[in-house]
Design an enzyme around this catalytic site. Structure first.
Site, PDB file in Angstrom:
ATOM      1  N   HIS A  15       1.408   0.795   2.406  1.00  0.00           N
ATOM      2  CA  HIS A  15       1.849   2.175   2.171  1.00  0.00           C
ATOM      3  C   HIS A  15       1.433   2.997   3.382  1.00  0.00           C
ATOM      4  O   HIS A  15       0.253   2.957   3.789  1.00  0.00           O
ATOM      5  CB  HIS A  15       1.137   2.783   0.953  1.00  0.00           C
ATOM      6  CG  HIS A  15       1.485   2.187  -0.371  1.00  0.00           C
ATOM      7  ND1 HIS A  15       2.363   2.780  -1.252  1.00  0.00           N
ATOM      8  CD2 HIS A  15       1.068   1.047  -0.984  1.00  0.00           C
ATOM      9  CE1 HIS A  15       2.461   2.042  -2.352  1.00  0.00           C
ATOM     10  NE2 HIS A  15       1.677   0.985  -2.212  1.00  0.00           N
ATOM     11  N   ASP A  61       9.258   4.725  -0.096  1.00  0.00           N
ATOM     12  CA  ASP A  61       8.841   4.447  -1.472  1.00  0.00           C
ATOM     13  C   ASP A  61       9.734   5.262  -2.414  1.00  0.00           C
ATOM     14  O   ASP A  61       9.965   6.449  -2.199  1.00  0.00           O
ATOM     15  CB  ASP A  61       7.359   4.819  -1.664  1.00  0.00           C
ATOM     16  CG  ASP A  61       6.799   4.263  -2.951  1.00  0.00           C
ATOM     17  OD1 ASP A  61       5.868   3.446  -2.874  1.00  0.00           O
ATOM     18  OD2 ASP A  61       7.274   4.651  -4.053  1.00  0.00           O
ATOM     19  N   ILE A  62      10.221   4.628  -3.446  1.00  0.00           N
ATOM     20  CA  ILE A  62      11.165   5.277  -4.359  1.00  0.00           C
ATOM     21  C   ILE A  62      10.489   6.395  -5.167  1.00  0.00           C
ATOM     22  O   ILE A  62      11.158   7.336  -5.607  1.00  0.00           O
ATOM     23  CB  ILE A  62      11.842   4.221  -5.282  1.00  0.00           C
ATOM     24  CG1 ILE A  62      13.170   4.715  -5.805  1.00  0.00           C
ATOM     25  CG2 ILE A  62      10.936   3.775  -6.405  1.00  0.00           C
ATOM     26  CD1 ILE A  62      14.267   4.752  -4.802  1.00  0.00           C
ATOM     27  N   GLU A  84       1.624  -3.664  -8.282  1.00  0.00           N
ATOM     28  CA  GLU A  84       2.881  -3.574  -9.031  1.00  0.00           C
ATOM     29  C   GLU A  84       3.904  -4.591  -8.514  1.00  0.00           C
ATOM     30  O   GLU A  84       4.552  -5.269  -9.314  1.00  0.00           O
ATOM     31  CB  GLU A  84       3.416  -2.140  -8.884  1.00  0.00           C
ATOM     32  CG  GLU A  84       4.649  -1.836  -9.699  1.00  0.00           C
ATOM     33  CD  GLU A  84       5.241  -0.473  -9.338  1.00  0.00           C
ATOM     34  OE1 GLU A  84       4.480   0.495  -9.075  1.00  0.00           O
ATOM     35  OE2 GLU A  84       6.480  -0.383  -9.302  1.00  0.00           O
ATOM     36  N   HIS A  95       2.852  -5.369   1.049  1.00  0.00           N
ATOM     37  CA  HIS A  95       3.375  -4.121   1.604  1.00  0.00           C
ATOM     38  C   HIS A  95       2.245  -3.175   1.938  1.00  0.00           C
ATOM     39  O   HIS A  95       1.228  -3.129   1.247  1.00  0.00           O
ATOM     40  CB  HIS A  95       4.379  -3.455   0.654  1.00  0.00           C
ATOM     41  CG  HIS A  95       3.885  -3.258  -0.744  1.00  0.00           C
ATOM     42  ND1 HIS A  95       3.860  -4.279  -1.677  1.00  0.00           N
ATOM     43  CD2 HIS A  95       3.386  -2.163  -1.381  1.00  0.00           C
ATOM     44  CE1 HIS A  95       3.389  -3.806  -2.822  1.00  0.00           C
ATOM     45  NE2 HIS A  95       3.076  -2.528  -2.666  1.00  0.00           N
TER      46      HIS A  95
HETATM   47  P1  5GP Z   1       1.866  -1.363  -5.491  1.00  0.00           P
HETATM   48  O1  5GP Z   1       2.422  -2.755  -5.652  1.00  0.00           O
HETATM   49  O2  5GP Z   1       1.452  -1.081  -4.067  1.00  0.00           O
HETATM   50  O3  5GP Z   1       0.786  -1.064  -6.470  1.00  0.00           O
HETATM   51  O4  5GP Z   1       3.047  -0.340  -5.826  1.00  0.00           O
HETATM   52  C1  5GP Z   1       4.375  -0.623  -5.478  1.00  0.00           C
HETATM   53  C2  5GP Z   1       5.034   0.592  -4.858  1.00  0.00           C
HETATM   54  O5  5GP Z   1       6.393   0.250  -4.622  1.00  0.00           O
HETATM   55  C3  5GP Z   1       5.026   1.853  -5.723  1.00  0.00           C
HETATM   56  O6  5GP Z   1       4.571   2.951  -4.953  1.00  0.00           O
HETATM   57  C4  5GP Z   1       6.486   2.004  -6.145  1.00  0.00           C
HETATM   58  O7  5GP Z   1       6.902   3.358  -6.244  1.00  0.00           O
HETATM   59  C5  5GP Z   1       7.246   1.275  -5.078  1.00  0.00           C
HETATM   60  N1  5GP Z   1       8.453   0.614  -5.569  1.00  0.00           N
HETATM   61  C6  5GP Z   1       8.543  -0.199  -6.645  1.00  0.00           C
HETATM   62  N2  5GP Z   1       9.800  -0.655  -6.803  1.00  0.00           N
HETATM   63  C7  5GP Z   1      10.520  -0.101  -5.783  1.00  0.00           C
HETATM   64  C8  5GP Z   1      11.898  -0.201  -5.411  1.00  0.00           C
HETATM   65  O8  5GP Z   1      12.716  -0.877  -6.048  1.00  0.00           O
HETATM   66  N3  5GP Z   1      12.281   0.477  -4.306  1.00  0.00           N
HETATM   67  C9  5GP Z   1      11.419   1.228  -3.571  1.00  0.00           C
HETATM   68  N4  5GP Z   1      11.897   1.874  -2.486  1.00  0.00           N
HETATM   69  N5  5GP Z   1      10.113   1.353  -3.895  1.00  0.00           N
HETATM   70  C10 5GP Z   1       9.671   0.693  -4.997  1.00  0.00           C
END
Ligand code: 5GP
Length: 131
Positions: free
Chosen positions: A94, A28-29, A87, A92
């Site tokens: 975590h 995760d970035i 987001e 995905h």
């Molecule tokens: P969620 O969709 O589970 O609410 O959050 C998306 C997750 O993906 C977040 O923890 C965010 O930091 C991570 N994320 C979003 N865009 C990128 C990216 O371009 N690269 C990586 N490695 N992680 C990402």
């Protein structure tokens, strides 16, 4: 194509932790803790519970192997698993090495790690996954 599909295809760079033909894992970035990893299907699907049973089962088994590798690379009490998807519209999981339940609080401020640190973390996990 979703941003995570582009990552799995290598069009957007990522810190690779594990992969097979069907699934891909990368850091995760904006990690909550060191070793915070995302696991995705290469196939584009937004909502995890839209996945067919067989695919979902294989996804979870792959995530388990990644979790074992994370725990070996970053000793922790347990590796926690969470699915939000609020987001990024590409399913995905975590995987988060936990020392306590606080490590699973997504409202926590995120870590800021250097590219070198991210590279080292991913390589450690990849090495354990490849054993
Ligand atoms: P969620 O969709 O589970 O609410 O959050 C998306 C997750 O993906 C977040 O923890 C965010 O930091 C991570 N994320 C979003 N865009 C990128 C990216 O371009 N690269 C990586 N490695 N992680 C990402």
């Amino acid at each position: 194509m979703s941003i995570f599909s582009k990552i799995a295809e290598g069009e957007i760079p990522s810190y690779k932790c594990a992969e097979n033909e069907e699934f891909y894992a990368f850091l995760d970035i904006n990690p909550m803790v060191k070793g915070h990893t995302l696991v995705i299907p290469r196939r584009e699907v937004d909502y995890i519970f839209d996945m067919e049973d067989d695919e979902l089962a294989r996804f979870e088994v792959f995530a388990k192997k990644v979790a074992v590798a994370i725990k070996a690379a970053f000793p922790c009490v347990k590796v926690g698993q969470a699915v939000l998807g609020l987001e990024v519209p590409h399913a995905h999981i975590h995987l988060i090495p936990m020392q306590s339940e606080k490590d699973m609080n997504f409202a926590n401020s995120k870590m800021s790690l250097s590219a070198e640190e991210m590279k080292e973390i991913a390589e450690k996990i990849y090495k354990e996954f490849s054993k």
